[in-house]
Design a protein around this motif. Structure first.
Motif, PDB file in Angstrom:
ATOM      1  N   THR A 148     -66.032  47.860 -81.644  1.00  0.00           N
ATOM      2  CA  THR A 148     -67.419  47.518 -81.340  1.00  0.00           C
ATOM      3  C   THR A 148     -68.192  48.820 -81.148  1.00  0.00           C
ATOM      4  OG1 THR A 148     -66.742  45.474 -80.219  1.00  0.00           O
ATOM      5  CG2 THR A 148     -68.988  46.266 -79.802  1.00  0.00           C
ATOM      6  N   ARG A 168     -72.136  50.475 -80.206  1.00  0.00           N
ATOM      7  CA  ARG A 168     -73.480  50.253 -79.684  1.00  0.00           C
ATOM      8  C   ARG A 168     -74.324  51.483 -79.994  1.00  0.00           C
ATOM      9  NH1 ARG A 168     -76.301  47.040 -76.163  1.00  0.00           N
ATOM     10  NH2 ARG A 168     -77.969  48.045 -74.985  1.00  0.00           N
ATOM     11  N   THR A 188     -75.954  46.198 -81.027  1.00  0.00           N
ATOM     12  CA  THR A 188     -74.492  46.177 -80.937  1.00  0.00           C
ATOM     13  C   THR A 188     -73.926  45.714 -82.264  1.00  0.00           C
ATOM     14  OG1 THR A 188     -74.503  45.728 -78.563  1.00  0.00           O
ATOM     15  CG2 THR A 188     -72.505  45.168 -79.759  1.00  0.00           C
ATOM     16  N   SER A 224     -77.665  42.093 -81.886  1.00  0.00           N
ATOM     17  CA  SER A 224     -76.261  42.287 -82.271  1.00  0.00           C
ATOM     18  C   SER A 224     -76.055  41.816 -83.697  1.00  0.00           C
ATOM     19  CB  SER A 224     -75.304  41.536 -81.326  1.00  0.00           C
ATOM     20  OG  SER A 224     -75.424  40.145 -81.501  1.00  0.00           O
TER      21      SER A 224
END
Length: 285
Positions: free
Chosen positions: A188, A190, A196, A231
């Motif tokens: 993941t 950011r 994100t 996201s």
């Protein structure tokens, strides 16, 4: 035959003993000469190993403290390995090289750590993917550090992934703020704009291929939204899901995952091909 009557043997033995005596005298003379004050070390010169990477964080007090202990003896007798190890204990020193310069100087070449990220326990990660201990405030005075979070021993993999993401996301002008690797090896990222990016794990469709697809289509999909996405989920084999609460209609409602359907490779994208709708695609874990 009595060996004491063998002239050749006696001559060879005498010559061997004489040679040993001469070697012993020569060694003693060299040792005595090497200890003379004329060969005492007078200068320890410190410089960067590479002129392209000048020293930024190494201070004179730190170097003096490192040099005070192991530099003993003269130009000939100083232990170069001990000096090198001592300098490599100084914060910010990644590697040291030590060599003699006639007649009374030691040259110490220093390679500093180049900080990239801060690890979860407060240690730093350099651009070679190695952990080291230093003051994070000193590192952040020159640049903004990426936040790395991952299993122990994964710092090198995270550095490689950071480098790959930077290259692939260059067209979108996004700066990575944090990078996370879960215990199940799911990624993941950011970014500094609050977005994100959920990358997931390496599957049949590689992470690099999924990112490439998103980079090529996302600007068109983003143009159809009334606000920025918060996201993007790339864990789909045939698309990606965008979460942008309230972006598709004027009436507030609970946001749903959205899928961007991409045009076939080589085809000219049309607005209808970037329509966002509730995702029915299978998502990889």
């Amino acid at each position: 035959m009595n060996p004491w009557h063998d002239v050749r043997l006696l001559n060879a033995t005498a010559n061997a003993l004489m040679a040993l005596a001469m070697c012993a005298l020569l060694s003693a003379g060299i040792w005595w000469l090497a200890q003379r004050p004329a060969f005492a070390l007078q200068t320890v010169r410190v410089e960067a190993i590479s002129p392209q990477q000048p020293l930024m964080h190494i201070t004179a007090p730190l170097l003096r403290s490192a040099a005070s202990g192991p530099i003993r003896g003269t130009f000939f007798t100083v232990d170069l390995e001990a000096v090198r190890e001592s300098f490599e204990t100084v914060p910010w020193v990644r590697r040291a090289q030590v060599r003699r310069i006639w007649p009374n100087t030691l040259l110490v070449g220093i390679e500093e750590h180049r900080p990239l990220a801060i690890w979860g326990d407060g240690r730093l990660v350099n651009r070679e993917g190695e952990l080291f201990v230093a003051n994070p405030e000193e590192a952040e005075a020159d640049q903004t550090l990426v936040a790395f979070s991952g299993p122990p021993g994964s710092e090198a993999d995270m550095t490689r992934r950071w480098r790959e993401l930077n290259e692939q996301l260059a067209p979108l002008n996004l700066t990575i703020e944090s990078l996370t690797l879960s215990p199940r090896h799911a990624w993941t990222a950011r970014f500094d704009n609050g977005l994100t990016l959920v990358l997931g794990r390496e599957q049949d469709v590689s992470i690099a291929s999924r990112i490439e697809r998103w980079v090529s289509v996302y600007p068109l999909a983003q143009a159809r939204l009334s606000r920025d996405a918060v996201s993007v989920d790339l864990r789909y084999p045939n698309g990606f899901a965008v979460r942008a609460p309230g972006a598709l209609d004027q009436t507030p409602r609970k946001p749903a995952a959205m899928r961007a359907v991409t045009a076939p490779k080589g085809a000219t994208p049309r607005a209808t091909n970037a329509t966002l709708r509730p995702s029915t695609a299978r998502r990889t874990p």
